[in-house]
Enzyme design. Sequence first.
Site, PDB file in Angstrom:
ATOM      1  CE  LYS A 175      60.472 -27.360 -13.025  1.00 30.65           C
ATOM      2  NZ  LYS A 175      59.568 -26.216 -12.868  1.00 30.65           N
TER       3      LYS A 175
ATOM      4  NE  ARG B  44      57.276 -26.167 -18.567  1.00 30.97           N
ATOM      5  CZ  ARG B  44      58.502 -25.706 -18.320  1.00 30.97           C
ATOM      6  NH1 ARG B  44      59.517 -26.501 -18.179  1.00 30.97           N
ATOM      7  NH2 ARG B  44      58.700 -24.418 -18.214  1.00 30.97           N
TER       8      ARG B  44
ATOM      9  NE  ARG C 139      63.900 -17.862 -11.978  1.00 30.73           N
ATOM     10  CZ  ARG C 139      63.187 -18.929 -12.312  1.00 30.73           C
ATOM     11  NH1 ARG C 139      63.372 -20.070 -11.680  1.00 30.73           N
ATOM     12  NH2 ARG C 139      62.287 -18.866 -13.270  1.00 30.73           N
TER      13      ARG C 139
ATOM     14  NE  ARG D  41      64.133 -17.848 -17.057  1.00 34.66           N
ATOM     15  CZ  ARG D  41      63.623 -19.006 -16.697  1.00 34.66           C
ATOM     16  NH1 ARG D  41      64.311 -19.829 -15.947  1.00 34.66           N
ATOM     17  NH2 ARG D  41      62.417 -19.365 -17.103  1.00 34.66           N
TER      18      ARG D  41
ATOM     19  NE  ARG E 247      57.851 -19.052 -17.008  1.00 33.15           N
ATOM     20  CZ  ARG E 247      58.856 -18.706 -16.182  1.00 33.15           C
ATOM     21  NH1 ARG E 247      59.081 -17.445 -15.898  1.00 33.15           N
ATOM     22  NH2 ARG E 247      59.603 -19.644 -15.650  1.00 33.15           N
TER      23      ARG E 247
HETATM   24  P1  AMP Z   1      61.865 -22.980 -17.607  1.00 32.59           P
HETATM   25  O1  AMP Z   1      63.271 -22.507 -17.683  1.00 32.59           O
HETATM   26  O2  AMP Z   1      61.763 -24.454 -17.365  1.00 32.59           O
HETATM   27  O3  AMP Z   1      61.015 -22.183 -16.652  1.00 32.59           O
HETATM   28  O4  AMP Z   1      61.229 -22.756 -19.067  1.00 32.59           O
HETATM   29  C1  AMP Z   1      61.114 -21.457 -19.617  1.00 32.59           C
HETATM   30  C2  AMP Z   1      60.232 -21.511 -20.851  1.00 32.59           C
HETATM   31  O5  AMP Z   1      60.828 -22.374 -21.835  1.00 32.59           O
HETATM   32  C3  AMP Z   1      58.832 -22.067 -20.637  1.00 32.59           C
HETATM   33  O6  AMP Z   1      57.921 -21.065 -20.176  1.00 32.59           O
HETATM   34  C4  AMP Z   1      58.489 -22.561 -22.039  1.00 32.59           C
HETATM   35  O7  AMP Z   1      58.145 -21.476 -22.901  1.00 32.59           O
HETATM   36  C5  AMP Z   1      59.824 -23.100 -22.528  1.00 32.59           C
HETATM   37  N1  AMP Z   1      59.992 -24.537 -22.193  1.00 32.59           N
HETATM   38  C6  AMP Z   1      60.874 -25.104 -21.321  1.00 32.59           C
HETATM   39  N2  AMP Z   1      60.751 -26.439 -21.289  1.00 32.59           N
HETATM   40  C7  AMP Z   1      59.743 -26.740 -22.147  1.00 32.59           C
HETATM   41  C8  AMP Z   1      59.099 -27.943 -22.539  1.00 32.59           C
HETATM   42  N3  AMP Z   1      59.444 -29.134 -22.017  1.00 32.59           N
HETATM   43  N4  AMP Z   1      58.102 -27.858 -23.465  1.00 32.59           N
HETATM   44  C9  AMP Z   1      57.721 -26.686 -24.005  1.00 32.59           C
HETATM   45  N5  AMP Z   1      58.251 -25.508 -23.658  1.00 32.59           N
HETATM   46  C10 AMP Z   1      59.265 -25.525 -22.749  1.00 32.59           C
END
Ligand code: AMP
Length: 218
Positions: free
Chosen positions: A16, A91, A125, A158, A169
């Site tokens: 994404k 989400r 990554r 990360r 996740r």
């Molecule tokens: P991402 O960078 O999108 O993979 O997000 C990394 C982490 O940030 C996720 O595993 C969640 O803990 C948190 N996170 C990101 N976006 C959201 C969201 N819309 N709602 C809740 N937690 C989020």
Amino acid sequence: MVNMKLVLLGPPGSGKGTQAKLIVKDFNIPQISTGDLLRAAIKKSTELGLKAKKFMNTGKLVPDDIVLQLLKERLNQDDCIRGFILDGYPRNLSQAQDLKMITNIDFVINIEVNYGLLIERITGRRTCKQCGAIYHIKYSPSKKEGICDKCSGRLFQREDDVEETVKKRIATYEHETKPLIEFYQQQGILERLTSDGTIDEMYQKFSSLLRMKFQLQE
Ligand code: AMP
């Protein structure tokens, strides 16, 4: 001038973020990644950031009200006037309802991926600390190990990209985020793309779909 309000859906590791960055360049709308907004808040040690950290580090979703607050602030900035790509939001169903209250989404693209690929993709990554460029140690390595090709910044993994957290996740995605596919399908604004080629091949599919949907010329 085109006005595009997009949502990208897909499990962690579906590409994404990478595709969103290519759309940004091509269509000149900003990428809004709630993960990036949260990581920036943590880095700055803001009150919201401190609250979010323990959820993120264990692969859980951060509470809806924290994410919504960060998102609203971001959508109010001037560069969102012609649209945006939401990457990582909504989400869950309650976030999709929140989003409906603040703006209208034109189009949702769901990226479907073979699950075997996800863990390998995420654990390999690497991200540039300075400019945010994304690499993969096997599929798109930087020319010099650990150094960004674009800005010579340092690459890092990360904290939540380690295997144990990645598995959590993906499970969180299955339970909470997947129902959104049906939610948007029912509204008739969902399109599905399978992530099975290179980054460039995937982007060809994205860009053709967007040009067709928004009636733009190639
Ligand atoms: P991402 O960078 O999108 O993979 O997000 C990394 C982490 O940030 C996720 O595993 C969640 O803990 C948190 N996170 C990101 N976006 C959201 C969201 N819309 N709602 C809740 N937690 C989020």
